[in-house]
Scaffold this active site. Structure first.
Site, PDB file in Angstrom:
ATOM      1  N   ASP A  42       0.854  -1.199   0.000  1.00 33.21           N
ATOM      2  CA  ASP A  42       0.000   0.000   0.000  1.00 33.21           C
ATOM      3  C   ASP A  42       0.889   1.249   0.000  1.00 33.21           C
ATOM      4  OD1 ASP A  42       0.869  -0.219   2.615  1.00 33.21           O
ATOM      5  OD2 ASP A  42      -1.108   0.095   3.523  1.00 33.21           O
ATOM      6  N   SER A  43       2.215   1.046   0.030  1.00 36.58           N
ATOM      7  CA  SER A  43       3.148   2.155  -0.189  1.00 36.58           C
ATOM      8  C   SER A  43       2.895   2.783  -1.556  1.00 36.58           C
ATOM      9  CB  SER A  43       4.596   1.661  -0.103  1.00 36.58           C
ATOM     10  OG  SER A  43       4.794   0.510  -0.907  1.00 36.58           O
ATOM     11  N   ASP A  81      -1.112  -6.068  -0.323  1.00 37.45           N
ATOM     12  CA  ASP A  81      -1.424  -5.462   0.979  1.00 37.45           C
ATOM     13  C   ASP A  81      -2.918  -5.200   1.144  1.00 37.45           C
ATOM     14  OD1 ASP A  81       0.729  -5.151   2.665  1.00 37.45           O
ATOM     15  OD2 ASP A  81       1.301  -3.175   1.887  1.00 37.45           O
ATOM     16  N   LYS A 111      -1.258  -9.354   2.832  1.00 40.76           N
ATOM     17  CA  LYS A 111      -0.496  -8.927   4.026  1.00 40.76           C
ATOM     18  C   LYS A 111      -1.340  -7.917   4.784  1.00 40.76           C
ATOM     19  CE  LYS A 111       3.323  -6.111   3.755  1.00 40.76           C
ATOM     20  NZ  LYS A 111       2.887  -4.891   4.462  1.00 40.76           N
ATOM     21  N   GLU A 113      -1.267  -5.375   8.528  1.00 43.21           N
ATOM     22  CA  GLU A 113      -0.441  -4.815   9.606  1.00 43.21           C
ATOM     23  C   GLU A 113      -1.067  -5.078  10.965  1.00 43.21           C
ATOM     24  OE1 GLU A 113       0.273  -0.667   8.844  1.00 43.21           O
ATOM     25  OE2 GLU A 113       1.102  -1.058   6.850  1.00 43.21           O
ATOM     26  N   GLU A 180       9.395  -4.466  10.267  1.00 45.16           N
ATOM     27  CA  GLU A 180       9.836  -3.174   9.712  1.00 45.16           C
ATOM     28  C   GLU A 180      10.431  -2.295  10.807  1.00 45.16           C
ATOM     29  OE1 GLU A 180       7.051  -1.241   7.097  1.00 45.16           O
ATOM     30  OE2 GLU A 180       8.273   0.582   6.969  1.00 45.16           O
TER      31      GLU A 180
HETATM   32  O1  KIV Z   1       3.603  -1.126   1.634  1.00 43.72           O
HETATM   33  C1  KIV Z   1       4.761  -1.549   1.600  1.00 43.72           C
HETATM   34  O2  KIV Z   1       5.540  -1.309   0.662  1.00 43.72           O
HETATM   35  C2  KIV Z   1       5.217  -2.352   2.725  1.00 43.72           C
HETATM   36  C3  KIV Z   1       6.689  -2.577   2.843  1.00 43.72           C
HETATM   37  C4  KIV Z   1       7.327  -1.363   3.401  1.00 43.72           C
HETATM   38  C5  KIV Z   1       6.987  -3.785   3.625  1.00 43.72           C
HETATM   39  O3  KIV Z   1       4.434  -2.761   3.526  1.00 43.72           O
END
Ligand code: KIV
Length: 280
Positions: A42-43, A81, A111, A113, A180
């Site tokens: 989600d970056s 994500d 994924k 968090e 992280e």
């Molecule tokens: O969103 C992302 O790119 C991430 C990485 C920083 C692990 O979660």
């Protein structure tokens, strides 16, 4: 192509490499390079869409980019994500949205968090047959709760809580956990303690796998990056130079050159022009 079992087989034997990707063309390059697995992080909210954080990212954003990545890397294990508020409210939301990500992108895993607090979400999703990667330490969706992007687990209490989070994520059924911004010695103990793989980003080389954000490791910006980033290329200078050269060649007429242009039979052109003139 690796699968969830590969993570168990490789733990302590061979390191796995992950990189983020958000589009078809990059996914093709990542696959060509033989990177083991991709994260559609989600970056993307920050590096692709220009938001100040990952918080505005929607399910539609993740599906749009996730599906493009899967189309570009059909033979690579892809994790997508779960965006902010797609799983925080309830286990039901979590299962429904994880299911959408798998069905609508073709990815192999999701994924999310959070540690112990979200263990029931991980359990509910894995019970639905969807592989889950946990993510603890610096979890960017909680940036407001942390008061900024900071290293996590640095005190006695914080280290204890982080270990408990990792154990809860493993117990809930995740097949791997992203660590992280975690001190190296703590990451080492967690990696030893867990049966599942740790994926480090700012957590040293003791982890079972590593992940980096594509734009960071390619050096897309001249800006200062986090301490844990290594720029493996200088894409910023290379791309800006190419754009400048293009502009300069357009202005000078050097581009497009004859080899970039198409031909027409001069007779056809002459006759076409004659006919147009006569019809006026
Ligand atoms: O969103 C992302 O790119 C991430 C990485 C920083 C692990 O979660």
């Amino acid at each position: 192509m690796i699968n969830v079992n590969t993570f168990k087989e490789y733990k302590g034997v061979k390191k796995l490499t992950q990189i983020t990707a958000y589009d078809y063309s990059t996914a093709r390059l990542v696959e060509e390079a033989g990177i083991d697995f991709i994260l559609v992080g989600d970056s993307l909210g920050m590096v692709m869409l220009g938001y100040p954080s990952t918080l505005p990212v929607t399910m539609e954003d993740m599906i749009h980019h996730g599906a493009a990545v899967v189309r570009g890397a059909r033979n690579t294990f892809v994790v997508v994500d779960m965006p902010f508020m797609s799983y925080q409210a309830s286990d039901e939301d979590a299962v429904r949205n994880a299911g959408r990500l798998l069905k609508e992108t073709g990815c192999q895993a999701v994924k999310l968090e959070g540690g112990a607090k979200y263990a029931s979400r991980i359990k509910a999703i894995t019970d639905a047959g969807i592989p889950v990667v946990g993510h603890v330490g610096l979890t960017p969706q909680s940036v407001n709760a942390f008061g900024g992007y900071k290293v996590q687990g640095k005190s006695y209490d914080a280290a204890k809580a982080l270990i408990k989070d990792c154990l809860a994520v493993e117990e809930a059924g995740a097949f791997a956990v992203t660590l992280e911004c975690v001190p190296a010695d703590l990451a080492a103990e967690i990696t030893k303690m867990l049966h599942i793989s740790t994926i480090g980003i700012g957590a040293s080389n003791v982890c079972d796998a590593q992940v980096l954000v594509e734009q960071d490791m390619l050096g897309y910006t001249a800006d200062k990056t986090a301490k844990f980033v290594k720029k493996f290329a200088n894409a910023h200078d290379m791309i800006v130079e190419a754009f400048k050269e293009y502009k300069s060649e357009v202005e000078s007429g050097a581009f497009p050159a004859p080899e970039h242009t198409y031909k027409i039979d001069p007779e056809d052109l002459k006759n076409a022009l004659k006919e147009i003139k006569e019809s006026k």
